[in-house]
Design a protein around this motif. Sequence first.
Motif, mmCIF file in Angstrom:
data_model
loop_
_atom_site.group_PDB
_atom_site.id
_atom_site.type_symbol
_atom_site.label_atom_id
_atom_site.label_comp_id
_atom_site.label_asym_id
_atom_site.label_seq_id
_atom_site.Cartn_x
_atom_site.Cartn_y
_atom_site.Cartn_z
ATOM 1 N N ASP A 231 13.483 -35.283 -4.867
ATOM 2 C CA ASP A 231 14.464 -34.719 -4.283
ATOM 3 C C ASP A 231 15.781 -35.042 -4.806
ATOM 4 O O ASP A 231 16.214 -36.072 -4.727
ATOM 5 C CB ASP A 231 14.337 -35.028 -2.675
ATOM 6 C CG ASP A 231 15.377 -33.945 -1.891
ATOM 7 O OD1 ASP A 231 15.234 -32.720 -2.299
ATOM 8 O OD2 ASP A 231 15.908 -34.346 -1.007
ATOM 9 N N MET B 299 22.614 -34.174 -3.448
ATOM 10 C CA MET B 299 23.902 -33.502 -3.667
ATOM 11 C C MET B 299 25.036 -33.924 -2.911
ATOM 12 O O MET B 299 25.025 -35.246 -2.535
ATOM 13 C CB MET B 299 23.448 -32.097 -2.327
ATOM 14 C CG MET B 299 22.307 -31.234 -2.889
ATOM 15 S SD MET B 299 21.924 -29.991 -1.812
ATOM 16 C CE MET B 299 23.402 -28.883 -1.871
ATOM 17 N N SER C 35 18.818 -33.628 -0.803
ATOM 18 C CA SER C 35 19.074 -32.171 -0.652
ATOM 19 C C SER C 35 18.265 -31.944 0.780
ATOM 20 O O SER C 35 19.002 -31.010 1.363
ATOM 21 C CB SER C 35 18.622 -31.254 -1.738
ATOM 22 O OG SER C 35 17.270 -31.204 -1.911
ATOM 23 N N LYS C 36 17.034 -32.435 1.231
ATOM 24 C CA LYS C 36 16.462 -32.255 2.223
ATOM 25 C C LYS C 36 17.495 -32.474 3.504
ATOM 26 O O LYS C 36 17.202 -31.755 4.664
ATOM 27 C CB LYS C 36 15.180 -32.719 2.274
ATOM 28 C CG LYS C 36 14.149 -32.169 1.417
ATOM 29 C CD LYS C 36 12.797 -32.652 1.410
ATOM 30 C CE LYS C 36 11.819 -32.071 0.616
ATOM 31 N NZ LYS C 36 11.566 -30.675 0.791
ATOM 32 N N CYS D 177 20.578 -33.035 3.313
ATOM 33 C CA CYS D 177 21.846 -31.977 3.379
ATOM 34 C C CYS D 177 21.641 -30.881 3.925
ATOM 35 O O CYS D 177 22.475 -30.029 4.634
ATOM 36 C CB CYS D 177 22.549 -31.793 1.923
ATOM 37 S SG CYS D 177 23.226 -33.329 1.037
ATOM 38 N N ASN D 178 20.348 -30.129 3.763
ATOM 39 C CA ASN D 178 20.215 -28.807 4.140
ATOM 40 C C ASN D 178 20.039 -28.853 5.613
ATOM 41 O O ASN D 178 20.047 -27.723 6.209
ATOM 42 C CB ASN D 178 18.956 -28.150 3.531
ATOM 43 C CG ASN D 178 19.029 -27.864 2.094
ATOM 44 O OD1 ASN D 178 20.273 -27.740 1.584
ATOM 45 N ND2 ASN D 178 18.128 -28.127 1.203
ATOM 46 N N ALA E 71 27.795 -28.954 1.363
ATOM 47 C CA ALA E 71 27.083 -29.705 0.767
ATOM 48 C C ALA E 71 27.012 -28.826 -0.568
ATOM 49 O O ALA E 71 26.811 -27.734 -0.513
ATOM 50 C CB ALA E 71 25.810 -29.844 1.281
ATOM 51 N N PRO F 71 25.357 -28.663 -5.065
ATOM 52 C CA PRO F 71 24.338 -29.341 -5.772
ATOM 53 C C PRO F 71 25.071 -29.658 -7.054
ATOM 54 O O PRO F 71 26.188 -29.135 -7.489
ATOM 55 C CB PRO F 71 23.250 -28.420 -5.790
ATOM 56 C CG PRO F 71 24.221 -27.027 -5.902
ATOM 57 C CD PRO F 71 25.017 -27.285 -4.818
ATOM 58 N N ASN G 140 17.833 -38.837 -8.277
ATOM 59 C CA ASN G 140 17.178 -38.254 -7.483
ATOM 60 C C ASN G 140 16.487 -39.126 -6.363
ATOM 61 O O ASN G 140 16.521 -40.228 -6.729
ATOM 62 C CB ASN G 140 15.905 -37.563 -8.296
ATOM 63 C CG ASN G 140 16.400 -36.453 -9.092
ATOM 64 O OD1 ASN G 140 16.268 -35.336 -8.643
ATOM 65 N ND2 ASN G 140 16.356 -36.812 -10.494
#
Length: 294
Positions: free
Chosen positions: A164, A167, A243-244, A246-247, A256, A258, A265
Amino acid sequence: MDIRQIEYFAEVAKQLNVTRAASILHISQPSLSKTIKNLEAELGAPLFYRGANQLDLTDAGQALLVNAKNVLHAFENLTSELNDVIDLKKGEIKIGIPPIIGAAFFSKLISQYKEAYPSIELILTEVGSNKIKHGVDEGTLDIGLVCNVPIRKGNFETVKLLKDPLMLIMHKDNPLAKKDTIDFSHIKKEAFILYRNDFSLHDSIIEACEKHGFYPNIVCESSQKDFMVEMVEAKLGVALLPSKICNQINNEKIIAIPFNRPIVNLELGMIWRKNTYLPFAVREFIAMSESFAV
């Protein structure tokens, strides 16, 4: 004296007749009589008075019968418990999880496993990946989720679960918040809210910064993603989160963005100690986790 002798003695004591006991035990009468005689010889005391029509227990026989019932009951419980473990009806798994991961990556796997094996106790311990590796190596943890699977496996067996990209999160008033993507060179002068140094991502982020010609200005280190978000909201600095995660941030003050080239990662993997016995429950958990690999 073994469990078979105790079982045979208890049945004879119950029936007070060798013929009936032999029939129930599905062995021959001579074999059962020999077993009882051998047991008496081993104990050095007669266990039965042999009358004309039936047997009676001697004092030694009565004493042995009381303890024999306890032994047989304990053996029955042991056999049942072993069967439960083999059938995954009981047991426990000690799992290490980095706090920064939380439920974002792990809840579905936990839920599915508990639904399949509700009697297995999952003991979760939140520590950094480096401490998790140590715990698995020392045996205080059965398995561990780690950020960035070791390149050199060493004492571990591993399975990679996901990769992942990180971000950048920042306050909406930060000038960088207007960008669609971020380059690492853009954050050279930013203050960093960073993972603690016992997290492997701490080292990965610093290494990425150094590759781009700067060392990050670290103003705060934490193991808790919620605290890191709060510090960003307070305009203390920026932070890098998977990112998971952040989302899932629901905060209108937080933006957030990218990176235009994913440099760092979160490589989430599972490790367990190599060349050691794994309980059935642990093996099944590992097998189930492999179906979550992406």
